[in-house]
Write a protein that holds these residues in place. Structure first.
Motif, PDB file in Angstrom:
ATOM      1  N   ARG A  26       0.840  -1.198   0.000  1.00  0.00           N
ATOM      2  CA  ARG A  26       0.000   0.000   0.000  1.00  0.00           C
ATOM      3  C   ARG A  26       0.877   1.250   0.000  1.00  0.00           C
ATOM      4  O   ARG A  26       1.947   1.252   0.608  1.00  0.00           O
ATOM      5  N   GLN A  27       0.378   2.295  -0.639  1.00  0.00           N
ATOM      6  CA  GLN A  27       1.046   3.586  -0.582  1.00  0.00           C
ATOM      7  C   GLN A  27       1.170   3.968   0.899  1.00  0.00           C
ATOM      8  O   GLN A  27       0.217   3.820   1.667  1.00  0.00           O
ATOM      9  N   GLY A  28       2.368   4.386   1.311  1.00  0.00           N
ATOM     10  CA  GLY A  28       2.601   4.755   2.708  1.00  0.00           C
ATOM     11  C   GLY A  28       3.268   3.661   3.520  1.00  0.00           C
ATOM     12  O   GLY A  28       3.848   3.931   4.564  1.00  0.00           O
ATOM     13  N   GLU A  29       3.196   2.389   3.072  1.00  0.00           N
ATOM     14  CA  GLU A  29       3.896   1.296   3.754  1.00  0.00           C
ATOM     15  C   GLU A  29       5.352   1.263   3.296  1.00  0.00           C
ATOM     16  O   GLU A  29       5.667   1.698   2.188  1.00  0.00           O
ATOM     17  N   VAL A  30       6.215   0.708   4.129  1.00  0.00           N
ATOM     18  CA  VAL A  30       7.617   0.531   3.750  1.00  0.00           C
ATOM     19  C   VAL A  30       7.767  -0.856   3.131  1.00  0.00           C
ATOM     20  O   VAL A  30       7.345  -1.859   3.714  1.00  0.00           O
ATOM     21  N   CYS A  31       8.345  -0.899   1.941  1.00  0.00           N
ATOM     22  CA  CYS A  31       8.555  -2.161   1.241  1.00  0.00           C
ATOM     23  C   CYS A  31       9.640  -2.960   1.973  1.00  0.00           C
ATOM     24  O   CYS A  31      10.751  -2.467   2.165  1.00  0.00           O
ATOM     25  N   GLN A  32       9.301  -4.178   2.407  1.00  0.00           N
ATOM     26  CA  GLN A  32      10.222  -5.006   3.197  1.00  0.00           C
ATOM     27  C   GLN A  32      10.671  -6.265   2.474  1.00  0.00           C
ATOM     28  O   GLN A  32      11.439  -7.043   3.024  1.00  0.00           O
ATOM     29  N   SER A  33      10.176  -6.490   1.239  1.00  0.00           N
ATOM     30  CA  SER A  33      10.464  -7.741   0.540  1.00  0.00           C
ATOM     31  C   SER A  33      10.593  -7.510  -0.957  1.00  0.00           C
ATOM     32  O   SER A  33      10.111  -6.510  -1.492  1.00  0.00           O
ATOM     33  N   VAL A  34      11.220  -8.497  -1.611  1.00  0.00           N
ATOM     34  CA  VAL A  34      11.203  -8.585  -3.067  1.00  0.00           C
ATOM     35  C   VAL A  34      10.374  -9.823  -3.403  1.00  0.00           C
ATOM     36  O   VAL A  34      10.302 -10.762  -2.606  1.00  0.00           O
ATOM     37  N   TYR A  35       9.760  -9.792  -4.566  1.00  0.00           N
ATOM     38  CA  TYR A  35       8.856 -10.872  -4.970  1.00  0.00           C
ATOM     39  C   TYR A  35       9.229 -11.346  -6.362  1.00  0.00           C
ATOM     40  O   TYR A  35       9.449 -10.520  -7.261  1.00  0.00           O
ATOM     41  N   PHE A  36       9.262 -12.651  -6.547  1.00  0.00           N
ATOM     42  CA  PHE A  36       9.435 -13.234  -7.868  1.00  0.00           C
ATOM     43  C   PHE A  36       8.071 -13.734  -8.298  1.00  0.00           C
ATOM     44  O   PHE A  36       7.439 -14.528  -7.593  1.00  0.00           O
ATOM     45  N   ILE A  37       7.595 -13.274  -9.445  1.00  0.00           N
ATOM     46  CA  ILE A  37       6.259 -13.623  -9.906  1.00  0.00           C
ATOM     47  C   ILE A  37       6.306 -14.980 -10.619  1.00  0.00           C
ATOM     48  O   ILE A  37       6.976 -15.123 -11.641  1.00  0.00           O
ATOM     49  N   LEU A  38       5.612 -15.938 -10.041  1.00  0.00           N
ATOM     50  CA  LEU A  38       5.508 -17.269 -10.641  1.00  0.00           C
ATOM     51  C   LEU A  38       4.403 -17.300 -11.694  1.00  0.00           C
ATOM     52  O   LEU A  38       4.555 -17.895 -12.756  1.00  0.00           O
ATOM     53  N   SER A  39       3.281 -16.672 -11.381  1.00  0.00           N
ATOM     54  CA  SER A  39       2.155 -16.600 -12.319  1.00  0.00           C
ATOM     55  C   SER A  39       1.356 -15.344 -12.012  1.00  0.00           C
ATOM     56  O   SER A  39       1.429 -14.800 -10.916  1.00  0.00           O
ATOM     57  N   GLY A  40       0.600 -14.909 -13.007  1.00  0.00           N
ATOM     58  CA  GLY A  40      -0.210 -13.707 -12.829  1.00  0.00           C
ATOM     59  C   GLY A  40       0.580 -12.449 -13.155  1.00  0.00           C
ATOM     60  O   GLY A  40       1.702 -12.508 -13.654  1.00  0.00           O
ATOM     61  N   SER A  41      -0.021 -11.312 -12.876  1.00  0.00           N
ATOM     62  CA  SER A  41       0.625 -10.030 -13.156  1.00  0.00           C
ATOM     63  C   SER A  41       0.188  -8.993 -12.131  1.00  0.00           C
ATOM     64  O   SER A  41      -0.838  -9.144 -11.469  1.00  0.00           O
ATOM     65  N   PHE A  42       0.990  -7.944 -12.025  1.00  0.00           N
ATOM     66  CA  PHE A  42       0.760  -6.876 -11.059  1.00  0.00           C
ATOM     67  C   PHE A  42       0.996  -5.536 -11.739  1.00  0.00           C
ATOM     68  O   PHE A  42       1.692  -5.461 -12.746  1.00  0.00           O
ATOM     69  N   PHE A  43       0.428  -4.493 -11.149  1.00  0.00           N
ATOM     70  CA  PHE A  43       0.760  -3.151 -11.608  1.00  0.00           C
ATOM     71  C   PHE A  43       1.051  -2.287 -10.396  1.00  0.00           C
ATOM     72  O   PHE A  43       0.524  -2.488  -9.304  1.00  0.00           O
ATOM     73  N   GLN A  44       1.955  -1.345 -10.620  1.00  0.00           N
ATOM     74  CA  GLN A  44       2.384  -0.436  -9.571  1.00  0.00           C
ATOM     75  C   GLN A  44       1.924   0.955  -9.999  1.00  0.00           C
ATOM     76  O   GLN A  44       2.155   1.360 -11.135  1.00  0.00           O
ATOM     77  N   PHE A  45       1.244   1.656  -9.092  1.00  0.00           N
ATOM     78  CA  PHE A  45       0.682   2.945  -9.486  1.00  0.00           C
ATOM     79  C   PHE A  45       0.728   3.948  -8.337  1.00  0.00           C
ATOM     80  O   PHE A  45       0.835   3.586  -7.172  1.00  0.00           O
ATOM     81  N   GLN A  46       0.653   5.215  -8.728  1.00  0.00           N
ATOM     82  CA  GLN A  46       0.479   6.314  -7.773  1.00  0.00           C
ATOM     83  C   GLN A  46      -0.940   6.819  -7.965  1.00  0.00           C
ATOM     84  O   GLN A  46      -1.443   6.845  -9.087  1.00  0.00           O
ATOM     85  N   SER A  47      -1.562   7.211  -6.861  1.00  0.00           N
ATOM     86  CA  SER A  47      -2.923   7.710  -6.946  1.00  0.00           C
ATOM     87  C   SER A  47      -3.052   9.001  -6.154  1.00  0.00           C
ATOM     88  O   SER A  47      -2.533   9.115  -5.051  1.00  0.00           O
ATOM     89  N   ASP A  48      -3.753   9.957  -6.759  1.00  0.00           N
ATOM     90  CA  ASP A  48      -4.048  11.200  -6.037  1.00  0.00           C
ATOM     91  C   ASP A  48      -5.476  11.164  -5.509  1.00  0.00           C
ATOM     92  O   ASP A  48      -6.039  12.174  -5.122  1.00  0.00           O
ATOM     93  N   GLY A  49      -6.069   9.973  -5.517  1.00  0.00           N
ATOM     94  CA  GLY A  49      -7.447   9.816  -5.074  1.00  0.00           C
ATOM     95  C   GLY A  49      -8.428   9.796  -6.230  1.00  0.00           C
ATOM     96  O   GLY A  49      -9.538   9.300  -6.100  1.00  0.00           O
ATOM     97  N   ILE A  50      -8.028  10.349  -7.362  1.00  0.00           N
ATOM     98  CA  ILE A  50      -8.896  10.391  -8.541  1.00  0.00           C
ATOM     99  C   ILE A  50      -8.261   9.618  -9.693  1.00  0.00           C
ATOM    100  O   ILE A  50      -8.867   8.744 -10.283  1.00  0.00           O
ATOM    101  N   VAL A  51      -7.011   9.965 -10.003  1.00  0.00           N
ATOM    102  CA  VAL A  51      -6.308   9.380 -11.144  1.00  0.00           C
ATOM    103  C   VAL A  51      -5.228   8.415 -10.660  1.00  0.00           C
ATOM    104  O   VAL A  51      -4.479   8.724  -9.729  1.00  0.00           O
ATOM    105  N   GLU A  52      -5.186   7.232 -11.289  1.00  0.00           N
ATOM    106  CA  GLU A  52      -4.103   6.276 -11.033  1.00  0.00           C
ATOM    107  C   GLU A  52      -3.100   6.397 -12.172  1.00  0.00           C
ATOM    108  O   GLU A  52      -3.445   6.200 -13.335  1.00  0.00           O
ATOM    109  N   THR A  53      -1.855   6.741 -11.835  1.00  0.00           N
ATOM    110  CA  THR A  53      -0.787   6.823 -12.820  1.00  0.00           C
ATOM    111  C   THR A  53       0.055   5.571 -12.707  1.00  0.00           C
ATOM    112  O   THR A  53       0.616   5.290 -11.639  1.00  0.00           O
ATOM    113  N   ILE A  54       0.150   4.822 -13.792  1.00  0.00           N
ATOM    114  CA  ILE A  54       0.899   3.562 -13.781  1.00  0.00           C
ATOM    115  C   ILE A  54       2.397   3.851 -13.755  1.00  0.00           C
ATOM    116  O   ILE A  54       2.922   4.581 -14.596  1.00  0.00           O
TER     117      ILE A  54
END
Length: 182
Positions: free
Chosen positions: A38-66
């Motif tokens: 979540r935005q505001g949390e400190v990232c404590q891990s790295v992840y290797f994706i076995l299956s599926g997909s993810f997106f990383q975005f910033q949000s101002d509450g209205i617009v999500e910027t990828i």
């Protein structure tokens, strides 16, 4: 996917190293729209994706910027948050059902303490090079699309045009025109 297959892209590891890696990592399942960070949390891990997909975005509450799009068989994390141990300015969300291997920063340090071979994992922290190349060079929309197709060839099969356009910082209509001429 075995530990050997996961680690093959960063270096060669002994059978003992592979057992250590399996001991220090854990598998996690994410459903579509689950949040990994979540935005505001400190990232404590790295992840290797076995299956599926993810997106990383910033949000101002209205617009999500990828900020980034993540596919299977790649390492994923929030670089500034993990490296500087500061609150993340992005959210990482599952785009579809997914399975990952999680390696916490603490466990990574333990692995390195037990075997110097794990220093090869530092290669996973160079992934910001894609974004740097894309945005530090004055690339045309066609050049950006060409680069991303080479760097992440399956991106267009997984993510919608609107998300890819946001990631490339171009209008969806522009990306549609580029793709039509491709």
């Amino acid at each position: 996917m075995s530990a050997q297959e996961i680690l093959a892209s960063v270096g060669s590891f002994s059978a003992h190293d592979l057992l250590l890696f399996e001991e220090k990592t854990c598998r996690k399942i994410f459903k579509k729209n689950d949040l990994l960070l979540r935005q505001g949390e400190v990232c404590q891990s790295v992840y290797f994706i076995l299956s599926g997909s993810f997106f990383q975005f910033q949000s101002d509450g209205i617009v999500e910027t990828i900020i980034d799009l993540h596919l299977p068989e790649e390492w994923m994390y929030n670089h500034p948050s993990l490296i500087d141990q500061k609150p993340s300015d992005t959210t990482i969300k599952a785009f579809e059902d997914a399975e990952v291997i999680e390696l916490s920063l603490y466990q990574l340090h333990e692995l390195i303490a037990r075997s110097q071979s794990f220093l090869h994992l530092s290669k996973i922290f160079d992934q910001t090079n894609h974004r740097t190349y894309l945005f530090d060079n004055a690339l045309s929309p066609a050049q950006k699309y060409d680069y991303i197709k080479k760097a992440k060839p399956f991106i267009v099969q997984v993510f919608p045009v609107k998300m890819i356009a946001s990631y490339l910082k171009i209008a969806p209509e522009t990306l549609s025109r580029v793709r039509a001429n491709y």
